[in-house]
Design a protein around this motif. Structure first.
Motif, PDB file in Angstrom:
ATOM      1  N   TYR A   1      25.760 -14.600  23.058  1.00 46.39           N
ATOM      2  CA  TYR A   1      26.765 -14.255  24.065  1.00 46.39           C
ATOM      3  C   TYR A   1      26.893 -15.275  25.190  1.00 46.39           C
ATOM      4  O   TYR A   1      27.850 -15.223  25.953  1.00 46.39           O
ATOM      5  CB  TYR A   1      26.441 -12.885  24.679  1.00 46.39           C
ATOM      6  CG  TYR A   1      26.243 -11.806  23.652  1.00 46.39           C
ATOM      7  CD1 TYR A   1      27.318 -11.314  22.925  1.00 46.39           C
ATOM      8  CD2 TYR A   1      24.975 -11.294  23.381  1.00 46.39           C
ATOM      9  CE1 TYR A   1      27.141 -10.326  21.968  1.00 46.39           C
ATOM     10  CE2 TYR A   1      24.791 -10.312  22.421  1.00 46.39           C
ATOM     11  CZ  TYR A   1      25.875  -9.834  21.715  1.00 46.39           C
ATOM     12  OH  TYR A   1      25.700  -8.874  20.769  1.00 46.39           O
ATOM     13  N   GLY A   2      25.927 -16.177  25.321  1.00 42.64           N
ATOM     14  CA  GLY A   2      25.957 -17.146  26.406  1.00 42.64           C
ATOM     15  C   GLY A   2      24.961 -16.772  27.491  1.00 42.64           C
ATOM     16  O   GLY A   2      24.839 -15.604  27.854  1.00 42.64           O
ATOM     17  N   ARG A   3      24.259 -17.761  28.026  1.00 45.10           N
ATOM     18  CA  ARG A   3      23.222 -17.507  29.017  1.00 45.10           C
ATOM     19  C   ARG A   3      23.789 -16.838  30.274  1.00 45.10           C
ATOM     20  O   ARG A   3      23.297 -15.812  30.732  1.00 45.10           O
ATOM     21  CB  ARG A   3      22.519 -18.821  29.380  1.00 45.10           C
ATOM     22  CG  ARG A   3      21.311 -18.667  30.291  1.00 45.10           C
ATOM     23  CD  ARG A   3      20.685 -20.019  30.555  1.00 45.10           C
ATOM     24  NE  ARG A   3      20.251 -20.661  29.323  1.00 45.10           N
ATOM     25  CZ  ARG A   3      19.048 -20.484  28.786  1.00 45.10           C
ATOM     26  NH1 ARG A   3      18.160 -19.702  29.395  1.00 45.10           N
ATOM     27  NH2 ARG A   3      18.723 -21.088  27.670  1.00 45.10           N
ATOM     28  N   PHE A   4      24.846 -17.431  30.830  1.00 42.06           N
ATOM     29  CA  PHE A   4      25.415 -16.869  32.048  1.00 42.06           C
ATOM     30  C   PHE A   4      25.986 -15.479  31.798  1.00 42.06           C
ATOM     31  O   PHE A   4      25.825 -14.568  32.617  1.00 42.06           O
ATOM     32  CB  PHE A   4      26.518 -17.776  32.605  1.00 42.06           C
ATOM     33  CG  PHE A   4      27.236 -17.189  33.794  1.00 42.06           C
ATOM     34  CD1 PHE A   4      26.688 -17.270  35.072  1.00 42.06           C
ATOM     35  CD2 PHE A   4      28.441 -16.513  33.635  1.00 42.06           C
ATOM     36  CE1 PHE A   4      27.335 -16.700  36.161  1.00 42.06           C
ATOM     37  CE2 PHE A   4      29.092 -15.954  34.716  1.00 42.06           C
ATOM     38  CZ  PHE A   4      28.539 -16.047  35.986  1.00 42.06           C
ATOM     39  N   GLU A   5      26.647 -15.301  30.661  1.00 45.42           N
ATOM     40  CA  GLU A   5      27.293 -14.024  30.358  1.00 45.42           C
ATOM     41  C   GLU A   5      26.265 -12.895  30.253  1.00 45.42           C
ATOM     42  O   GLU A   5      26.506 -11.773  30.731  1.00 45.42           O
ATOM     43  CB  GLU A   5      28.091 -14.141  29.055  1.00 45.42           C
ATOM     44  CG  GLU A   5      29.333 -15.002  29.148  1.00 45.42           C
ATOM     45  CD  GLU A   5      29.028 -16.487  29.289  1.00 45.42           C
ATOM     46  OE1 GLU A   5      29.918 -17.226  29.750  1.00 45.42           O
ATOM     47  OE2 GLU A   5      27.913 -16.911  28.920  1.00 45.42           O
ATOM     48  N   VAL A   6      25.122 -13.171  29.640  1.00 47.35           N
ATOM     49  CA  VAL A   6      24.067 -12.161  29.519  1.00 47.35           C
ATOM     50  C   VAL A   6      23.482 -11.838  30.891  1.00 47.35           C
ATOM     51  O   VAL A   6      23.315 -10.660  31.242  1.00 47.35           O
ATOM     52  CB  VAL A   6      22.958 -12.639  28.564  1.00 47.35           C
ATOM     53  CG1 VAL A   6      21.765 -11.688  28.603  1.00 47.35           C
ATOM     54  CG2 VAL A   6      23.496 -12.736  27.136  1.00 47.35           C
ATOM     55  N   LEU A   7      23.176 -12.861  31.668  1.00 49.31           N
ATOM     56  CA  LEU A   7      22.616 -12.636  33.000  1.00 49.31           C
ATOM     57  C   LEU A   7      23.616 -11.904  33.898  1.00 49.31           C
ATOM     58  O   LEU A   7      23.236 -11.047  34.702  1.00 49.31           O
ATOM     59  CB  LEU A   7      22.203 -13.970  33.629  1.00 49.31           C
ATOM     60  CG  LEU A   7      21.036 -14.682  32.931  1.00 49.31           C
ATOM     61  CD1 LEU A   7      20.752 -16.021  33.596  1.00 49.31           C
ATOM     62  CD2 LEU A   7      19.780 -13.812  32.957  1.00 49.31           C
ATOM     63  N   TYR A   8      24.892 -12.244  33.749  1.00 45.48           N
ATOM     64  CA  TYR A   8      25.932 -11.548  34.520  1.00 45.48           C
ATOM     65  C   TYR A   8      25.937 -10.058  34.209  1.00 45.48           C
ATOM     66  O   TYR A   8      25.890  -9.214  35.115  1.00 45.48           O
ATOM     67  CB  TYR A   8      27.309 -12.147  34.207  1.00 45.48           C
ATOM     68  CG  TYR A   8      28.453 -11.283  34.701  1.00 45.48           C
ATOM     69  CD1 TYR A   8      28.868 -11.351  36.023  1.00 45.48           C
ATOM     70  CD2 TYR A   8      29.085 -10.379  33.852  1.00 45.48           C
ATOM     71  CE1 TYR A   8      29.905 -10.553  36.484  1.00 45.48           C
ATOM     72  CE2 TYR A   8      30.119  -9.574  34.307  1.00 45.48           C
ATOM     73  CZ  TYR A   8      30.516  -9.663  35.623  1.00 45.48           C
ATOM     74  OH  TYR A   8      31.522  -8.848  36.081  1.00 45.48           O
ATOM     75  N   MET A   9      25.999  -9.721  32.915  1.00 49.74           N
ATOM     76  CA  MET A   9      26.052  -8.307  32.549  1.00 49.74           C
ATOM     77  C   MET A   9      24.755  -7.600  32.894  1.00 49.74           C
ATOM     78  O   MET A   9      24.761  -6.403  33.245  1.00 49.74           O
ATOM     79  CB  MET A   9      26.369  -8.168  31.060  1.00 49.74           C
ATOM     80  CG  MET A   9      26.635  -6.728  30.621  1.00 49.74           C
ATOM     81  SD  MET A   9      27.958  -5.885  31.556  1.00 49.74           S
ATOM     82  CE  MET A   9      29.405  -6.812  31.026  1.00 49.74           C
ATOM     83  N   PHE A  10      23.638  -8.302  32.818  1.00 49.64           N
ATOM     84  CA  PHE A  10      22.352  -7.721  33.201  1.00 49.64           C
ATOM     85  C   PHE A  10      22.390  -7.294  34.672  1.00 49.64           C
ATOM     86  O   PHE A  10      21.969  -6.183  35.019  1.00 49.64           O
ATOM     87  CB  PHE A  10      21.232  -8.740  32.971  1.00 49.64           C
ATOM     88  CG  PHE A  10      19.847  -8.182  33.142  1.00 49.64           C
ATOM     89  CD1 PHE A  10      19.201  -7.571  32.085  1.00 49.64           C
ATOM     90  CD2 PHE A  10      19.195  -8.257  34.370  1.00 49.64           C
ATOM     91  CE1 PHE A  10      17.918  -7.040  32.234  1.00 49.64           C
ATOM     92  CE2 PHE A  10      17.923  -7.736  34.531  1.00 49.64           C
ATOM     93  CZ  PHE A  10      17.275  -7.130  33.465  1.00 49.64           C
ATOM     94  N   VAL A  11      22.897  -8.154  35.529  1.00 48.91           N
ATOM     95  CA  VAL A  11      23.008  -7.826  36.959  1.00 48.91           C
ATOM     96  C   VAL A  11      23.973  -6.662  37.164  1.00 48.91           C
ATOM     97  O   VAL A  11      23.706  -5.750  37.955  1.00 48.91           O
ATOM     98  CB  VAL A  11      23.471  -9.060  37.762  1.00 48.91           C
ATOM     99  CG1 VAL A  11      23.787  -8.682  39.209  1.00 48.91           C
ATOM    100  CG2 VAL A  11      22.407 -10.147  37.729  1.00 48.91           C
ATOM    101  N   MET A  12      25.080  -6.656  36.446  1.00 54.60           N
ATOM    102  CA  MET A  12      26.059  -5.575  36.587  1.00 54.60           C
ATOM    103  C   MET A  12      25.466  -4.235  36.168  1.00 54.60           C
ATOM    104  O   MET A  12      25.757  -3.191  36.783  1.00 54.60           O
ATOM    105  CB  MET A  12      27.311  -5.884  35.762  1.00 54.60           C
ATOM    106  CG  MET A  12      28.099  -7.083  36.245  1.00 54.60           C
ATOM    107  SD  MET A  12      28.738  -6.917  37.935  1.00 54.60           S
ATOM    108  CE  MET A  12      30.039  -5.713  37.708  1.00 54.60           C
ATOM    109  N   VAL A  13      24.635  -4.237  35.134  1.00 56.66           N
ATOM    110  CA  VAL A  13      23.999  -2.997  34.693  1.00 56.66           C
ATOM    111  C   VAL A  13      22.977  -2.522  35.728  1.00 56.66           C
ATOM    112  O   VAL A  13      22.860  -1.317  35.989  1.00 56.66           O
ATOM    113  CB  VAL A  13      23.339  -3.186  33.313  1.00 56.66           C
ATOM    114  CG1 VAL A  13      22.472  -1.982  32.950  1.00 56.66           C
ATOM    115  CG2 VAL A  13      24.408  -3.396  32.238  1.00 56.66           C
TER     116      VAL A  13
END
Length: 438
Positions: free
Chosen positions: A10-22
């Motif tokens: 999914y992409g490094r930034f995309e995973v970290l982004y969604m992790f923060v959103m969750v």
């Protein structure tokens, strides 16, 4: 799934982004509650998800020239304008309530446009990682009671202490214990709230795989974690969810599955002490609403006007939200609870913990039904995008969860709520490349 694998898919930034959103979605602390709370206060927790979403859009440019986005924002703007005129209140606090609803809708649009179908497996895998952390933290707390002194060193939350936002330990002194066993709140502010996040991830897994336990570690981790929450809402909802996915049609094989496997499991769950006690207590309480009148009268004499003392039970709250609705059926009482009939005429010391009837009582009959229409469209949309076509599954899931918690205006929940309304068509392509790796 490990972070390395997630990053590659999914992409490094995309995973970290969604992790923060969750983590923000879980609302375990005042800081993470800022995504749906107040504009005032420390600006950093408020700005973090906004800045990250801006960076996401820079990495994956999307068009905001979308008919459905214009329609929902226009409908909401008309309703908000009428609501503001109705109460003639234009304070920063009042306007902030509308800001956060628009904010949640725009975030949902961005998520659907950027991630497309990938939103479903991405959310599921992030929840699995958080569930693993939650189970480990819960086991430490249960097996090693002396660890409480260690947990209490971390920042305090409503029911316990959070460990760097990843695990919220429930302090036994604050009551989150059933039958002598500590409940698991995971990364959220309380166990039931975490349970509905887990159930949503279970839904994502079922959409992609159907009911498949073999070689499906994600589902096993999610079910194990849900079990540790001891949440009636979570248990009821996952039972209904499995029933929907289990019965494609009533064949002899499916009937045997229900009789020999599913129903005995359900019966065993309802025989659990905390399940039976909670259900019995709520049924008996619902038969005697006079106790609430007496309680409101006593507390009004003992407390200051507007002083928060607690939230009513979900079923009591549903009854009072219905009363709110029949007093303001067209526009509703608006997002500010202080405008409600309950607050002004019954009690200003209690809040109503029900998010299902709340949609109609807050937004009125027309906008409320529009939001339910959007959810129905999303439920059908997700079913069309995955192998397991269950057109009413998401609708049923979020409605059952909303009985106990308000979820409509909370980003990520809102992304699922508006998924079908904002998706790009039957292909539901994402802005992220390598789509076929989901």
């Amino acid at each position: 799934m490990k972070f390395k694998t997630l990053f590659s898919q999914y992409g490094r930034f995309e995973v970290l982004y969604m992790f923060v959103m969750v983590i923000y979605m879980a609302q375990a602390t005042k800081e993470t509650g800022r995504m749906v709370g107040s504009i005032s206060g420390n600006p950093i927790p408020f700005l973090i998800p906004i800045v990250l979403t801006y960076l996401l859009c820079k990495r994956h440019p999307i068009s905001f020239n979308n008919k459905n986005l214009y329609i929902v924002l226009a409908i909401y703007a008309i309703w908000a304008f009428c609501s503001l005129i109705k109460y003639n209140v234009f304070t920063t606090e009042e306007l902030s309530y509308h800001f956060f609803m628009v904010y949640a809708i725009v975030i949902a649009y961005i998520h659907v446009q950027v991630f497309g179908r990938k939103l479903i497996p991405l959310y599921e895998n992030i929840l699995v990682l958080l569930c693993k952390i939650a189970v480990v933290g819960w086991l430490i707390a249960v097996i090693l009671p002396m660890s409480s002194s260690l947990f209490r060193l971390f920042p305090e939350t409503v029911y316990g202490n959070h460990v760097i936002y990843l695990f919220n330990w429930m302090d036994p002194v604050k009551g989150q214990v059933y039958s002598g066993l500590l409940r698991n709140a995971g990364c959220s502010w309380e166990p039931g709230r975490f349970a509905i996040m887990v159930v949503l991830a279970i839904f994502c897994n079922l959409c992609r795989n159907g009911i498949k336990l073999k070689n499906n570690n994600n589902l096993l981790w999610l079910l194990l974690t849900l079990l540790t929450t001891q949440s009636t809402t979570g248990y009821f909802t996952v039972i209904a969810l499995f029933l929907i996915f289990a019965i494609k049609k009533l064949t002899l094989k499916n009937a045997a599955f229900l009789i020999l496997v599913f129903f005995p499991i359900v019966y065993g769950i309802f025989k659990l002490d905390f399940m039976g006690e909670k259900i019995t207590t709520r049924i008996e309480a619902s038969k005697d609403m006079t106790r609430l009148d007496q309680s409101f009268e006593w507390h009004s004499m003992q407390s200051e006007d507007g002083e928060y003392l607690g939230s009513l039970d979900r079923f009591d709250a549903m009854a009072f939200e219905w009363i709110n609705f029949i007093h303001d059926p067209i526009l509703g009482y608006g997002i500010n609870f202080k405008h409600s009939y309950f607050y002004n005429n019954i009690s200003s010391n209690f809040r109503l913990a029900n998010g299902l009837m709340n949609i109609l009582s807050v937004y009125g009959i027309f906008l409320g039904l529009f939001f339910f229409y959007v959810l129905l469209k999303s439920s059908r949309g997700i079913s069309e995008d995955f192998y397991e076509s269950k057109r009413m599954a998401l609708f049923m899931l979020l409605c059952l969860c909303a009985i106990s918690y308000k979820i409509l205006a909370i980003p990520v929940f809102t992304s699922f709520w508006f998924y079908g309304y904002f998706r790009k068509g039957l292909e539901a392509k994402s802005a992220i490349k390598n789509f076929d790796k989901i």
